[in-house]
Design a protein around this motif. Sequence first.
Motif, mmCIF file in Angstrom:
data_model
loop_
_atom_site.group_PDB
_atom_site.id
_atom_site.type_symbol
_atom_site.label_atom_id
_atom_site.label_comp_id
_atom_site.label_asym_id
_atom_site.label_seq_id
_atom_site.Cartn_x
_atom_site.Cartn_y
_atom_site.Cartn_z
ATOM 1 N N SER A 126 36.367 35.951 30.001
ATOM 2 C CA SER A 126 36.527 36.585 31.295
ATOM 3 C C SER A 126 35.892 37.969 31.242
ATOM 4 O O SER A 126 35.886 38.624 30.195
ATOM 5 N N MET A 129 36.656 44.661 32.533
ATOM 6 C CA MET A 129 36.461 45.702 33.534
ATOM 7 C C MET A 129 37.305 46.914 33.206
ATOM 8 O O MET A 129 38.212 46.843 32.366
ATOM 9 N N ARG A 142 39.430 40.437 33.424
ATOM 10 C CA ARG A 142 39.755 40.048 34.803
ATOM 11 C C ARG A 142 40.843 38.978 34.826
ATOM 12 O O ARG A 142 41.741 38.999 35.664
ATOM 13 N N GLY A 164 42.216 39.202 40.234
ATOM 14 C CA GLY A 164 41.831 39.908 39.022
ATOM 15 C C GLY A 164 41.020 41.156 39.281
ATOM 16 O O GLY A 164 40.366 41.666 38.379
ATOM 17 N N ILE A 165 41.084 41.674 40.506
ATOM 18 C CA ILE A 165 40.367 42.903 40.847
ATOM 19 C C ILE A 165 41.378 44.024 40.984
ATOM 20 O O ILE A 165 42.376 43.896 41.700
#
Length: 200
Positions: A126, A129, A142, A164-165
């Motif tokens: 994944s 970030m 994420r 996932g943001i």
Amino acid sequence: MKRIMMAAVWPLLGALAIATAPAASAADADGNYAVRGLGGQSCERFTQAAEAEQGNAGLFVHWMAGYMTGLNRSQEETFDVSPILDNNAMGQLLLNVCADNPDVAVETATARLLNTLAPARVRQASEVMQAEAGERRVAVRRSTLAAVQQELQRLGHYGGGIDGIYGSGSRNALEAYQESEGLTVTGLPDPATLVRLLAQ
């Protein structure tokens, strides 16, 4: 490395780590196997190295990172055995386990810690970030953030989409959860929050 007690998390993590020990899946007929490198040293040595702050504790953390990589390669349905990307934060968690179990080998303490984190392991690759709140930032996958959102939603703290943001909705939900659990309120999916939220 300084020992950082995650006061609100450690009782849960410590109890789980001490009570659970993974079964050996690759060993001789008697269940024995060779431990190479610093993992064969006692937790007491690791604790002493961390207290001396001479950089030797970092060698134990590097050993643990290699150990985790080996598990990532060999465990089924596992991309990463830990949702926590920061090796130093993992080292601090290991130090907490070792402080309570000075006579066990670092490898044993590492296995116990990772067994405790197993419910929160990352199952597939994944995107990594940066979640930022003020001047603080945390690297998170994420998929891990999506799991955090899902759990926060289940607990009634989050009403947004499970994407996932990291945005204001995730930050506000994390702050509410952290406050309700007596954790340091950062609004970030930091190691203490991930352990409390995903590894129970």
